[in-house]
Write a protein that holds these residues in place. Sequence first.
Motif, PDB file in Angstrom:
ATOM      1  N   LYS A 121      -0.072  16.501 -11.598  1.00  0.00           N
ATOM      2  CA  LYS A 121       0.278  16.653 -13.016  1.00  0.00           C
ATOM      3  C   LYS A 121       1.606  17.373 -13.222  1.00  0.00           C
ATOM      4  O   LYS A 121       2.314  17.118 -14.204  1.00  0.00           O
ATOM      5  N   GLU A 122       1.955  18.289 -12.322  1.00  0.00           N
ATOM      6  CA  GLU A 122       3.227  18.994 -12.485  1.00  0.00           C
ATOM      7  C   GLU A 122       4.402  18.024 -12.362  1.00  0.00           C
ATOM      8  O   GLU A 122       5.356  18.084 -13.150  1.00  0.00           O
ATOM      9  N   ILE A 123       4.331  17.135 -11.371  1.00  0.00           N
ATOM     10  CA  ILE A 123       5.418  16.155 -11.190  1.00  0.00           C
ATOM     11  C   ILE A 123       5.437  15.163 -12.339  1.00  0.00           C
ATOM     12  O   ILE A 123       6.497  14.863 -12.903  1.00  0.00           O
ATOM     13  N   LEU A 124       4.262  14.659 -12.718  1.00  0.00           N
ATOM     14  CA  LEU A 124       4.199  13.680 -13.810  1.00  0.00           C
ATOM     15  C   LEU A 124       4.745  14.276 -15.102  1.00  0.00           C
ATOM     16  O   LEU A 124       5.523  13.635 -15.819  1.00  0.00           O
ATOM     17  N   SER A 169       0.755   6.494  -6.986  1.00  0.00           N
ATOM     18  CA  SER A 169      -0.531   7.178  -7.175  1.00  0.00           C
ATOM     19  C   SER A 169      -0.388   8.679  -7.045  1.00  0.00           C
ATOM     20  O   SER A 169      -0.989   9.440  -7.812  1.00  0.00           O
ATOM     21  N   TYR A 170       0.410   9.124  -6.086  1.00  0.00           N
ATOM     22  CA  TYR A 170       0.584  10.564  -5.888  1.00  0.00           C
ATOM     23  C   TYR A 170       1.213  11.223  -7.114  1.00  0.00           C
ATOM     24  O   TYR A 170       0.813  12.316  -7.524  1.00  0.00           O
ATOM     25  N   ASP A 175       0.836  -1.205   0.000  1.00  0.00           N
ATOM     26  CA  ASP A 175       0.000   0.000   0.000  1.00  0.00           C
ATOM     27  C   ASP A 175       0.868   1.251   0.000  1.00  0.00           C
ATOM     28  O   ASP A 175       0.552   2.254  -0.650  1.00  0.00           O
ATOM     29  N   SER A 176       1.967   1.199   0.735  1.00  0.00           N
ATOM     30  CA  SER A 176       2.885   2.332   0.813  1.00  0.00           C
ATOM     31  C   SER A 176       3.493   2.637  -0.556  1.00  0.00           C
ATOM     32  O   SER A 176       3.548   3.799  -0.985  1.00  0.00           O
TER      33      SER A 176
END
Length: 410
Positions: free
Chosen positions: A227-230, A221-222, A214-215
Amino acid sequence: MSFTPLQTLKNVEFRNLLTGRFFIVLAFRMLATLLGWWVYQLTKDPFSIGLIGLSEVIPAVSCALYAGHVIDMNEKKKLLLICNYAYIFLIGLLLIPAFLDVRMHFSGHQITYFIYGVIFFTGIARAFIGPIIPVMIPKIVKKDNLPNAVTLNQATFLISSVCGHAVGGFLIGYIGIRWTLVVIIALIFLASLFFFQLNKQHSEYKKENINVMDSMREGISYIFKTKEILGALCLDMFAVLFGGAVAMIPVYATDILKVGAEGFGLLNAASDIGSMCIITILSVVPLKKNQGKILLAVVTGFGLCIIGFGLSTWYWLSFMFLMMSGMLDGISVVIRGTIVQLKTPDNIRGRVMSVNSIFIMSSNEMGQFESGLSAKLFGVVRSVVFGGMMTVLVALVVGSTNPKLRKMQY
């Protein structure tokens, strides 16, 4: 209060972190130079050099997500020191074939397999040590000073990286492989002394309440939700993947520009020279606004420089294109790194930085493979030009589909 990057160095703890990073990256680059030389001397097979990177990148990428979880759940300083001591132990194992006359009992290829085995385990340590330092920076400097800290962190990496390759080659020539290994171990131990002076950074989690799977999913997921990081990570990955003209520099120097080994050396350093120049400028004059638009512009310019290099048949013009590509990439590295730091909460920073390290490691290795494959299929010039065009296309697609990145300002 407005800070400049140089004023950030007044922070003693940050200065210790950077000094430690300088020595450890210097040691790693010297080790990479030494291993390439040593393995080739043992095997006389160029392919065996390529297997060095593969031996390290497979465990590094495989362990990266779990490493991010461990970093977020544990005290960072202790983990950083453990990784340093693990490197000292593993490189110490290489002293066995270096100092003992094992070639009386083992062939060059058998010694090389031992080296690959050691490097495999350093790859595991690399999965942990790579993200730890970026994770620690936001806890050491204030948030409004974070862009300056990222600039200095990148400058430290570039300077130590370039110096490591040069010093490694010099020491191999003058004191030999075995004593160069001793110097490398001493440098990592020296880095540990600076890291030892850092304050402890404890986890914000209670480990018994966190499921490992999960971690790790939370970190991935984050990134996809932010969107800026992706967008920043996609630009990094695909720009390096398609814009890997550096892999073809030996071919250009030999067959197209016909400048020999000396010309190759300068051409090979051109992008690093450009990066160091622009990082020095950014250390004095930091970027103030419109960083998202600047990022998209410099990645586009990077692709255009690769196209120019691919088409050039004049040595100094090729050198200028590579140097300009390094300058644009230097700006891109600082902005991307700052965006990832600013948009990531402290409690998930280790996992995000680990995914970031996957993007970086996989794009470097796959970029070299892509350059070689496309050169074989289309020819060297067409492959480099194609890579530059794809980099421009990626920048245009990300810019048009990611308004949050385009409007990003820190």
